[in-house]
Scaffold this motif. Structure first.
Motif, PDB file in Angstrom:
ATOM      1  N   GLU A 172       9.559  10.438  -7.214  1.00  0.00           N
ATOM      2  CA  GLU A 172       9.550  11.291  -8.399  1.00  0.00           C
ATOM      3  C   GLU A 172      10.256  13.095  -8.499  1.00  0.00           C
ATOM      4  O   GLU A 172      10.855  12.692  -9.919  1.00  0.00           O
ATOM      5  CB  GLU A 172       8.093  11.758  -8.484  1.00  0.00           C
ATOM      6  N   ARG A 178       1.104  -0.501  -0.470  1.00  0.00           N
ATOM      7  CA  ARG A 178      -0.004   0.041   0.132  1.00  0.00           C
ATOM      8  C   ARG A 178       1.202   0.989   0.229  1.00  0.00           C
ATOM      9  O   ARG A 178       0.177   2.442  -0.288  1.00  0.00           O
ATOM     10  CB  ARG A 178      -1.065   0.118   1.071  1.00  0.00           C
ATOM     11  N   ARG A 179       1.995   1.004   0.546  1.00  0.00           N
ATOM     12  CA  ARG A 179       2.926   1.957   0.662  1.00  0.00           C
ATOM     13  C   ARG A 179       4.136   2.624  -1.200  1.00  0.00           C
ATOM     14  O   ARG A 179       4.266   4.008  -1.215  1.00  0.00           O
ATOM     15  CB  ARG A 179       4.241   2.336   1.577  1.00  0.00           C
ATOM     16  N   MET A 180       3.582   1.335  -1.798  1.00  0.00           N
ATOM     17  CA  MET A 180       4.087   1.505  -2.921  1.00  0.00           C
ATOM     18  C   MET A 180       3.664   2.930  -4.704  1.00  0.00           C
ATOM     19  O   MET A 180       5.057   3.664  -4.753  1.00  0.00           O
ATOM     20  CB  MET A 180       3.476   0.599  -4.275  1.00  0.00           C
ATOM     21  N   ASN A 181       3.052   3.839  -3.619  1.00  0.00           N
ATOM     22  CA  ASN A 181       2.496   5.160  -4.635  1.00  0.00           C
ATOM     23  C   ASN A 181       3.609   6.101  -3.800  1.00  0.00           C
ATOM     24  O   ASN A 181       3.663   6.573  -4.365  1.00  0.00           O
ATOM     25  CB  ASN A 181       0.950   5.317  -4.578  1.00  0.00           C
ATOM     26  N   GLU A 198      11.477   6.488 -10.482  1.00  0.00           N
ATOM     27  CA  GLU A 198      10.099   5.294  -9.747  1.00  0.00           C
ATOM     28  C   GLU A 198       9.735   4.561 -10.718  1.00  0.00           C
ATOM     29  O   GLU A 198       9.082   3.905 -10.083  1.00  0.00           O
ATOM     30  CB  GLU A 198       9.482   7.326  -9.482  1.00  0.00           C
ATOM     31  N   ASN A 199      10.459   4.784 -11.418  1.00  0.00           N
ATOM     32  CA  ASN A 199      10.069   3.695 -12.868  1.00  0.00           C
ATOM     33  C   ASN A 199      10.535   2.140 -12.491  1.00  0.00           C
ATOM     34  O   ASN A 199      10.407   1.243 -13.525  1.00  0.00           O
ATOM     35  CB  ASN A 199       9.414   3.766 -13.892  1.00  0.00           C
ATOM     36  N   ARG A 230       6.744   5.851  -4.638  1.00  0.00           N
ATOM     37  CA  ARG A 230       6.519   6.413  -6.123  1.00  0.00           C
ATOM     38  C   ARG A 230       7.259   7.895  -6.294  1.00  0.00           C
ATOM     39  O   ARG A 230       7.562   9.249  -7.016  1.00  0.00           O
ATOM     40  CB  ARG A 230       6.096   6.211  -7.428  1.00  0.00           C
ATOM     41  N   ALA A 231       6.251   8.379  -5.657  1.00  0.00           N
ATOM     42  CA  ALA A 231       4.789  10.158  -5.255  1.00  0.00           C
ATOM     43  C   ALA A 231       6.717  10.693  -5.210  1.00  0.00           C
ATOM     44  O   ALA A 231       7.424  11.779  -4.709  1.00  0.00           O
ATOM     45  CB  ALA A 231       4.353  10.374  -4.252  1.00  0.00           C
TER      46      ALA A 231
END
Lengths: 303, 271
Positions: B146, B136-139, B153-154, B142-143
């Motif tokens: 970035e 659930r912390r993945m986003n 992030e990719n 990524r944020a």
């Protein structure tokens, strides 16, 4: 042909039994970079504890679990000597290995060998008896495969937990563990407990299979474990998606196969230890050569 | 050489208070090396202090004393009002973030970017048998990656060992500021990078420090960075702060002045 099949089964059985120990050595040697010699003592510790427990009427599966815990306790002593008392890694292992010799003798009540024939073991009681008749003759191999597979899968899972990630970080970069607010010493002790626990578990499985425990069954375990890990990792390192535990298991089976092959070709038993050392050296050198070649290729790729 | 110490304007609460520090390495041996004799330094909350100084002036020892890597012989160290003298380095790490000169020290080469971030994200809590990476912390990860502008992030599943020094250092900075900290220590953190990565990491540092309003202590050999970043400049020499200027006081100096002062220090040192 029949002999060949029997030898193959023999190699597989031994490879699976000692493979559990190789996965333990994988933790201390490959993950923590800790050359842990105490496994020479924790392997027979597992066997001796199992003999004592089963003779006393303890359930064989419980005996496996208690052996694991005893091995873990011995590993924590190695960790304590190294981390708290600042004794070098090699010496800590040697000291624990030496002390365990006496412990193992005491566990067996002063005897060097303790057979427990006709007692229940994981191989002749409980669930295995539900196997279909046709598979009965192969039940030792099947049960071993199940036990080792369970251990392997649990260890793979552990590597992905928070504690497991931190353990891998400890061997890689101790400063990083400090930065996360955890003492690397504590993680080292955790790794040693786990590694020695698995080694003792391996000893327990061997004792139950042989229905006998011997205080001298630990001689050469370090060499076997390290050689298995090094053979496995040097041969399979290039392959992605092969987990380190698979490498250690494969290495162990191959190592056992080499020993059995040599014996079959007529090598006198007296030279067995010499062969073990030679195989170890060969594995180390091959690993270095392969590393060198990969390094050179990587350098070429970069330029 | 005249030393110029402008008293620190009292502004807000103290974040770091170092008092009466004494430190001698290898006491009583031929290699005896006194570093600090009654040294003191205070840093206000939210202050960004740049420290420069010759070799052996005590810059690195100062950082090590703060982080608990090296114990002091006498004196006290306080961070955010708590006395940390009896705390070990990993205990202090709970509220002190540190980026090292060596990019390899601030990250874990064998783990992936994701695993590194997951470990840093959990700092201050127990490391148990829960899954290491919380999906659930993945986003959020990524944020966080970035704004670095490095495209990391990719590549969350890439092992950190395959990143460049600049990328690793940017990641290290991000990792040690993921959880709230009282003090950020930058230990010549751009010194091992090529000039371009060095600029990128320095700009990123400035942005992170401003955004999170971090109290920061930066040791650097780059006089230009020391002048243009941060709001207080300390020059150290032989275990003393020979120059300590803030805000407008600092603007009176040009990089050339610092170079000249540095030259005088070095001549005194005999090299």
């Amino acid at each position: 042909m029949d002999i060949f099949v029997r030898l193959l089964i023999n190699v597989m059985e031994e490879g699976l039994i000692y493979g559990i120990m190789a996965m333990g050595v994988l933790i201390t040697y490959s993950v923590l970079h800790f050359p842990d010699l105490s496994v020479d003592g924790t392997f027979p510790l597992g066997a001796c504890v199992t003999a004592a427990l089963i003779t006393a009427g303890v359930h064989p599966v419980l005996a496996l679990c208690i052996s694991f815990v005893c091995g873990g306790a011995a590993g924590s002593v190695t960790g304590f000597l190294h981390v708290r008392l600042k004794i070098s890694d090699l010496l800590s292992g040697i000291l624990v290995m030496t002390a365990l010799w006496s412990v193992n003798l005491a566990v067996l009540g002063g005897r060097a060998v303790a057979p427990f024939f006709n007692q229940p073991t994981v191989f002749n009681s409980g669930l295995p008896m539900l196997l279909p008749e046709a598979l009965r003759p192969r039940r030792v191999l099947i049960i071993l495969a199940v036990i080792t597979l369970i251990v392997k899968l649990l260890l793979d899972l552990y590597y992905k937990t928070q504690s497991g990630l931190l353990l891998r970080a400890t061997g890689d970069n101790a400063q990083y563990v400090v930065s996360q607010g955890v003492s690397p010493g504590r993680m080292k002790v955790t790794g040693l407990m786990l590694g020695n626990g698995l080694t003792a578990l391996s000893g327990s499985v061997l004792a139950q299979q042989a229905q006998s425990a011997s205080v001298s069954s630990g001689t050469g375990i370090v060499v076997m474990g390290l050689a298995s890990v090094i053979i496995g990792t040097s041969l399979l390192r290039g392959l992605r998606f092969v987990r380190p535990t698979t490498m250690a298991l494969t290495g162990c089976v191959l190592y056992k196969a080499c020993l059995v092959a040599a014996m079959q070709m007529g090598l006198p038993t007296n030279y067995l230890k010499m062969l073990m050392a030679a195989l170890f050296i060969a594995a180390l050198v091959t690993g270095n050569v392969l590393d060198g070649r990969r390094g050179a290729r990587a350098k070429l790729d970069r330029t | 050489m005249q030393s110029l110490i402008v008293p620190n304007p009292v502004g807000g609460e103290m974040m770091v208070r170092i008092e009466h520090i004494h430190k001698t390495f290898n006491p009583g041996s031929v290699n005896e090396r006194p570093v600090f004799a009654d040294f003191g330094l205070t840093i206000c909350k939210g202050e960004f202090v740049s420290v420069i100084g010759s070799n052996g002036s005590g810059k690195t020892t100062l950082l090590n004393l703060l982080c608990g890597t090296v114990p002091q012989d006498a004196g006290t160290v306080e961070v955010a009002g708590r006395n940390v003298d009896r705390q070990r380095d990993h205990q202090r790490a709970a509220f002190i973030g540190r980026v090292f000169q060596d990019p390899a020290k601030g990250t874990c080469a064998n783990l992936t970017i994701l695993e590194n971030m997951a470990l840093a994200d959990n700092k201050g809590r127990a490391y148990g048998l829960r899954p290491g990476v919380n999906g659930r912390r993945m986003n959020a990860y990524r944020a966080a990656l970035e704004p670095l502008g490095l495209g990391l992030e990719n590549q969350l599943h890439l092992t950190v060992g395959s990143l460049s020094g600049g990328q690793r250092q940017a990641l290290a900075l991000l990792l040690c500021t993921m959880t709230p900290i009282d003090l950020l220590i930058l230990d010549e953190h751009t010194a091992a990078l090529d000039p371009r990565s060095s600029e990128t990491v320095m700009e990123l540092t400035d942005r992170v420090v401003r955004e999170k309003k971090l109290t920061t202590l930066m040791v650097t050999h780059n006089l230009r960075y020391a002048m243009s970043y941060g709001d207080r400049l300390v020059m150290m020499h032989q275990g003393r702060a020979v120059l300590d200027v803030t805000g407008s006081g600092r603007d009176a100096y040009a990089v050339e002045d610092l170079v000249r002062m540095f030259g005088e220090i070095s001549i005194e040192m005999g090299n």
